[in-house]
Write a protein that holds these residues in place. Structure first.
Motif, mmCIF file in Angstrom:
data_model
loop_
_atom_site.group_PDB
_atom_site.id
_atom_site.type_symbol
_atom_site.label_atom_id
_atom_site.label_comp_id
_atom_site.label_asym_id
_atom_site.label_seq_id
_atom_site.Cartn_x
_atom_site.Cartn_y
_atom_site.Cartn_z
ATOM 1 N N UNK A 82 77.206 -37.419 -103.006
ATOM 2 C CA UNK A 82 76.940 -38.775 -103.457
ATOM 3 C C UNK A 82 76.145 -38.784 -104.760
ATOM 4 N N UNK A 83 75.225 -37.848 -104.922
ATOM 5 C CA UNK A 83 74.429 -37.810 -106.159
ATOM 6 C C UNK A 83 75.322 -37.640 -107.380
ATOM 7 N N UNK A 84 76.315 -36.768 -107.261
ATOM 8 C CA UNK A 84 77.248 -36.584 -108.378
ATOM 9 C C UNK A 84 78.019 -37.880 -108.634
ATOM 10 N N UNK A 85 78.479 -38.513 -107.563
ATOM 11 C CA UNK A 85 79.244 -39.758 -107.714
ATOM 12 C C UNK A 85 78.399 -40.843 -108.372
ATOM 13 N N UNK A 86 77.157 -40.979 -107.949
ATOM 14 C CA UNK A 86 76.267 -41.987 -108.549
ATOM 15 C C UNK A 86 76.075 -41.723 -110.039
ATOM 16 N N UNK A 87 75.924 -40.459 -110.393
ATOM 17 C CA UNK A 87 75.675 -40.105 -111.792
ATOM 18 C C UNK A 87 76.912 -40.280 -112.663
ATOM 19 N N UNK A 88 78.099 -40.298 -112.061
ATOM 20 C CA UNK A 88 79.331 -40.360 -112.850
ATOM 21 C C UNK A 88 80.158 -41.610 -112.557
ATOM 22 N N UNK A 89 79.545 -42.595 -111.946
ATOM 23 C CA UNK A 89 80.196 -43.883 -111.776
ATOM 24 C C UNK A 89 81.327 -43.922 -110.767
ATOM 25 N N UNK A 90 81.304 -43.038 -109.788
ATOM 26 C CA UNK A 90 82.318 -43.058 -108.729
ATOM 27 C C UNK A 90 81.742 -43.818 -107.534
ATOM 28 N N UNK A 91 82.368 -44.909 -107.157
ATOM 29 C CA UNK A 91 81.913 -45.712 -106.025
ATOM 30 C C UNK A 91 82.238 -45.004 -104.713
ATOM 31 N N UNK A 92 81.263 -44.939 -103.797
ATOM 32 C CA UNK A 92 81.473 -44.347 -102.474
ATOM 33 C C UNK A 92 81.137 -45.394 -101.417
ATOM 34 N N UNK A 93 82.086 -45.675 -100.547
ATOM 35 C CA UNK A 93 81.857 -46.647 -99.481
ATOM 36 C C UNK A 93 82.129 -46.006 -98.131
ATOM 37 N N UNK A 94 81.458 -46.504 -97.105
ATOM 38 C CA UNK A 94 81.685 -46.037 -95.741
ATOM 39 C C UNK A 94 81.740 -47.252 -94.827
ATOM 40 N N UNK A 95 81.807 -47.007 -93.512
ATOM 41 C CA UNK A 95 81.939 -48.107 -92.552
ATOM 42 C C UNK A 95 80.859 -47.961 -91.483
ATOM 43 N N UNK A 96 79.613 -48.275 -91.826
ATOM 44 C CA UNK A 96 78.534 -48.111 -90.845
ATOM 45 C C UNK A 96 78.678 -49.071 -89.671
ATOM 46 N N UNK A 97 78.369 -48.571 -88.490
ATOM 47 C CA UNK A 97 78.298 -49.433 -87.320
ATOM 48 C C UNK A 97 79.604 -49.719 -86.617
ATOM 49 N N UNK A 98 80.742 -49.201 -87.127
ATOM 50 C CA UNK A 98 82.022 -49.566 -86.512
ATOM 51 C C UNK A 98 82.125 -49.071 -85.069
ATOM 52 N N UNK A 99 81.427 -47.966 -84.745
ATOM 53 C CA UNK A 99 81.594 -47.349 -83.425
ATOM 54 C C UNK A 99 80.502 -47.749 -82.439
ATOM 55 N N UNK A 100 79.692 -48.738 -82.802
ATOM 56 C CA UNK A 100 78.538 -49.075 -81.953
ATOM 57 C C UNK A 100 78.959 -49.397 -80.524
ATOM 58 N N UNK A 101 79.970 -50.231 -80.355
ATOM 59 C CA UNK A 101 80.355 -50.611 -79.003
ATOM 60 C C UNK A 101 81.096 -49.492 -78.287
ATOM 61 N N UNK A 102 82.028 -48.850 -78.984
ATOM 62 C CA UNK A 102 82.863 -47.863 -78.286
ATOM 63 C C UNK A 102 82.060 -46.650 -77.835
ATOM 64 N N UNK A 103 81.109 -46.166 -78.646
ATOM 65 C CA UNK A 103 80.295 -45.015 -78.227
ATOM 66 C C UNK A 103 79.342 -45.426 -77.106
ATOM 67 N N UNK A 104 78.804 -46.641 -77.191
ATOM 68 C CA UNK A 104 77.926 -47.118 -76.120
ATOM 69 C C UNK A 104 78.690 -47.226 -74.800
ATOM 70 N N UNK A 105 79.908 -47.748 -74.853
ATOM 71 C CA UNK A 105 80.718 -47.841 -73.637
ATOM 72 C C UNK A 105 81.008 -46.451 -73.063
ATOM 73 N N UNK A 106 81.292 -45.504 -73.944
ATOM 74 C CA UNK A 106 81.581 -44.146 -73.482
ATOM 75 C C UNK A 106 80.338 -43.526 -72.832
#
Length: 322
Positions: A82-106
């Motif tokens: 990510x540090x390299x991406x930030x320094x060179x203008x590459x956007x990095x996105x993720x999907x935090x929290x998507x598994x909250x319900x499914x992992x809790x159910x498991x």
């Protein structure tokens, strides 16, 4: 302008998962999997990369001048420099929290199996049917316990931990959290040693960090009740696996359920397989996150992140040309 989108590893998706098609002008290419030596070849003309698990390191990124955005079908961003991406203008996105319900159910499903033992009794009925176990009027082969009023100790404070607490309370469980060395306070927080001594279930729902590595070792397991159970759907390495094996084999725990191990993927030579025939031991191959519902949400969000990035780029270009 047409974006060149490359999906590096679609074999990480369940067959039921459907991918959205972005509404902007684009080309789309996808691969079952991309090995490290294939990254440059597969991303040679890409402006946007989509990945479930393929790492993108600086040695790759510096040779991909066209790349503008990386969409991760993941919660974290640790597989990308990510540090390299930030320094060179590459956007990095993720999907935090998507598994909250499914992992809790498991997590809750594993708790219920260790207390109620429906799968263990099904295996017993298979043995009865095969003539390998006695046919009788009533069976007490496995201990059955209610979860109501049992004490659940959760190590973790993120969305999964909070969702598990909500579900467990609906079953009548008493829920407490580890106080993170005094950093987290409140009426439902306790020091780790106190939690371990009093809990009926210990659930690991925290990340693996230098502070949490082997957080639960032989010394901590020795504090627990002899019939308490340990459930780990967080990260392998938080619980010392050799100590866990010894505790279960020596009757110092009532059960163990693992969806994660320290070294993944789970190799057949892993010492944990010495427990695999036990009915008080559950071993899953890191699948708590992968319900069809959660995976669809994950991929929808990963593609939405791409669309939002492109929309922002288009607005910026219009402003600059005005």
């Amino acid at each position: 302008m047409s974006e060149q989108i490359v999906f590096l590893d679609d074999d990480g998706l369940a067959p039921s998962t459907r991918l959205k098609s972005p509404s902007f002008k684009h080309s789309w290419k996808q691969f079952a999997y991309t090995r490290p030596e294939q990254v440059l070849e597969h991303l040679q003309d890409a402006t946007i990369a989509l990945t479930c698990s393929v790492p993108l390191r600086e040695e790759h990124l510096r040779q991909l001048p066209k790349l503008k955005m990386i969409s991760l079908a993941l919660t974290g961003r640790d597989i990308v420099d990510v540090d390299y991406c930030d320094a060179h203008g590459i956007q990095v996105s993720s999907v935090p929290g998507y598994a909250a319900n499914t992992v809790a159910e498991h997590s809750l499903a594993m708790i219920l199996e260790l207390f109620r033992r429906p799968a263990a009794f099904t295996r017993l009925m298979r043995q009865v049917h095969a003539g390998e176990a006695a046919y009788q009027n009533i069976y007490f082969n496995h201990r059955i316990r209610d979860v109501r009023d049992k004490h659940l100790a959760i190590i973790g404070s993120g969305p999964i931990a909070m969702r598990l607490a909500h579900l467990a309370r609906a079953f009548g469980m008493q829920v407490l959290f580890e106080d993170r060395g005094g950093k987290r306070t409140g009426p439902d927080c306790r020091p780790l040693a106190e939690l371990l001594k009093n809990c009926d279930v210990l659930s690991i729902n925290c990340p693996l960090t230098p502070e949490t590595y082997n957080l639960i070792d032989a010394e901590q397991l020795a504090l627990m009740k002899h019939d308490a159970v340990v459930v780990n759907t967080g990260r392998g390495g938080v619980v010392n696996e050799a100590a866990l094996i010894a505790a279960l084999e020596n009757g110092r725990l009532g059960g163990v359920a693992l969806d994660v191990v320290e070294h993944e993927p789970l190799h057949p030579s892993n010492p944990l397989f010495s427990l695999i025939e036990r009915d008080d031991f559950l071993l899953n191959p890191h699948i708590a996150w992968s319900s069809e519902d959660a995976m669809q949400q994950l991929m929808d969000s990963a593609v939405d992140n791409i669309s939002e990035f492109v929309a922002r780029q288009q607005v910026t270009r219009r402003i600059r040309s005005a």
